[in-house]
Enzyme design. Structure first.
Site, PDB file in Angstrom:
ATOM      1  N   SER A  55       0.787  -1.247   0.000  1.00  0.00           N
ATOM      2  CA  SER A  55       0.000   0.000   0.000  1.00  0.00           C
ATOM      3  C   SER A  55       0.813   1.288   0.000  1.00  0.00           C
ATOM      4  O   SER A  55       0.224   2.372  -0.103  1.00  0.00           O
ATOM      5  CB  SER A  55      -0.949   0.010   1.200  1.00  0.00           C
ATOM      6  OG  SER A  55      -2.059  -0.822   0.951  1.00  0.00           O
ATOM      7  N   LYS A  58       0.065   3.827  -2.690  1.00  0.00           N
ATOM      8  CA  LYS A  58      -0.943   4.883  -2.635  1.00  0.00           C
ATOM      9  C   LYS A  58      -0.328   6.278  -2.564  1.00  0.00           C
ATOM     10  O   LYS A  58      -1.029   7.272  -2.798  1.00  0.00           O
ATOM     11  CB  LYS A  58      -1.888   4.630  -1.459  1.00  0.00           C
ATOM     12  CG  LYS A  58      -2.711   3.342  -1.610  1.00  0.00           C
ATOM     13  CD  LYS A  58      -3.656   3.140  -0.453  1.00  0.00           C
ATOM     14  CE  LYS A  58      -4.558   1.929  -0.664  1.00  0.00           C
ATOM     15  NZ  LYS A  58      -3.941   0.664  -0.236  1.00  0.00           N
ATOM     16  N   SER A 111      -5.828   3.351   4.488  1.00  0.00           N
ATOM     17  CA  SER A 111      -5.323   2.512   3.406  1.00  0.00           C
ATOM     18  C   SER A 111      -6.438   1.800   2.653  1.00  0.00           C
ATOM     19  O   SER A 111      -6.291   0.651   2.219  1.00  0.00           O
ATOM     20  CB  SER A 111      -4.315   1.478   3.944  1.00  0.00           C
ATOM     21  OG  SER A 111      -3.418   1.080   2.938  1.00  0.00           O
ATOM     22  N   LYS A 212       3.507   6.688   4.733  1.00  0.00           N
ATOM     23  CA  LYS A 212       2.549   5.623   4.420  1.00  0.00           C
ATOM     24  C   LYS A 212       3.067   4.248   4.802  1.00  0.00           C
ATOM     25  O   LYS A 212       4.243   3.947   4.648  1.00  0.00           O
ATOM     26  CB  LYS A 212       2.226   5.630   2.914  1.00  0.00           C
ATOM     27  CG  LYS A 212       1.113   4.680   2.506  1.00  0.00           C
ATOM     28  CD  LYS A 212      -0.236   5.171   2.971  1.00  0.00           C
ATOM     29  CE  LYS A 212      -1.364   4.188   2.674  1.00  0.00           C
ATOM     30  NZ  LYS A 212      -1.353   3.002   3.554  1.00  0.00           N
TER      31      LYS A 212
END
Length: 367
Positions: A55, A58, A111, A212
């Site tokens: 993730s 992203k 997320s 992140k």
């Protein structure tokens, strides 16, 4: 014809307050510690190995979305394709009216893969077209070891990146004010949803500014973080790291302990007086077009080299015209190349007979 001028531009930095650099390591398969302003890599471990990234993908999704021109606060319907997407979710409902800003917060803090899909369709028309934009942006940022197949980071053999590439992406994300604000948010309530950031470093590490987290079984734990201290921002990236919280804190601590930010070049400062061929004045001042601040460790030396093009130094020279390049190096590492421009205009020197005629005419008409 070009000429290198380095004599007198060598700067030895005596930083007695900085301790001697010691060893640092991680449990990750790949890791990078990079200073955000200069892009200088302070630590690396298999930095260019291509891996699944989960993730942290992203970050690219959010950056491309924010640069797409789609309005942030205009509500729009959630497409059916974004409902029930595999993996983490903010539980979007088909047809639900929601803003791009809300989707971005849901994607970055919780997320949500459903939010990432909705973002891609809204800003790119389709997941496939948006993924193409992601790859275009990766190429623009110099992410040579990356390829994106989807906006969420779900496992795909054509979806991968490297620790170094993700650090480059993080630099770009931190320069985007909206994105920097989102990734640094600990918790927020938007509409009926209260979103809490998965990034524990925002609470655990002083000065953390995001970015992140990521995880899939095949990719392992992935993490991109950044922290600011004493005017310097460091970016840490780990891929497939079972002890990422501890490793990031250790990397950031090590970087802040062993490096300090130093202004290597100042915008508008003169870095050379270059000879002008055929000019009314013999020299023109070459000034830096931007500031350069870079991290420097104990007993390290910054070298500044002026590379100028003789062809550019023929009169007439216009103020602001590029004359050459100032190269900032630390040892064998090139930190930055800064354009050098003319501080003032230099007119062409007329031939003696033309000067005499011009002077005579001026004398006649002024009488």
């Amino acid at each position: 014809m070009k000429k290198m001028i380095s004599a007198g531009l060598c700067v030895l930095l005596c930083l007695t307050l900085v301790p001697t650099a010691g060893a640092v390591g991680t449990s990750a398969s790949c890791a990078v510690l990079m200073e955000a302003e200069s892009g200088r890599v302070l630590y690396q471990q298999e930095p260019h190995q291509r891996r699944l990234i989960a993730s942290i993908t992203k970050l690219m999704t959010a950056l491309v979305a924010l640069e797409s021109g789609c309005p942030l606060d205009e509500p729009g319907p959630v497409p059916e394709q974004a409902v029930g997407v595999e993996g983490s979710s903010i539980y979007l409902r088909s047809g639900e009216e929601i803003t791009l800003r809300e989707l971005l917060y849901g994607m970055m803090l919780k997320s949500g893969n459903d939010a990432a899909t909705a973002v891609a369709i809204r800003c790119g028309g389709s997941v496939e077209d948006f993924a193409a934009r992601m790859n275009d942006k990766a190429q623009e940022l110099g992410m040579a070891g990356s390829h994106f197949a989807n906006p969420s980071g779900l496992n795909d053999p054509e979806h991968y990146s490297t620790a170094h590439d993700m650090a480059l992406l993080a630099r770009a994300c931190l320069k985007n004010e909206d994105l920097a604000q989102i990734v640094s948010t600990k918790s927020i309530t938007l509409g009926q949803r209260t979103l809490t950031n998965h990034n524990k470093l925002l609470w655990r590490y002083p000065g953390c500014v995001g970015l992140k987290t990521g995880y899939t079984e095949k990719a392992g734990r992935t993490l991109v973080s950044a922290a600011t201290r004493d005017g310097m921002t460091l970016i840490a990236v780990t891929l497939n790291d079972g002890d990422d919280w501890r490793d990031h804190a250790a990397l950031l601590d090590w970087g802040f302990a062993h490096y300090v930010p130093v202004r290597a070049a100042q915008r508008g400062a003169v870095y050379g007086r270059l000879p002008v061929e055929g000019g009314l004045v013999p020299f023109v001042s070459a000034v830096a077009s931007e500031d350069v601040i870079c991290p420097v460790g104990a007993e390290e030396k910054l070298d500044l080299a002026l590379d100028w093009d003789r062809e550019r130094c023929r009169a007439p020279v216009e103020q602001g015209e590029r004359l050459g390049t100032l190269r900032v190096q630390c040892g064998d590492t090139l930190i930055r190349e800064v354009p050098l421009t003319a501080a003032q205009s230099v007119a062409r020197d007329l031939a003696p007979e033309r000067r005499g005629l011009a002077g005579l005419l001026t004398h006649i008409f002024e009488r």
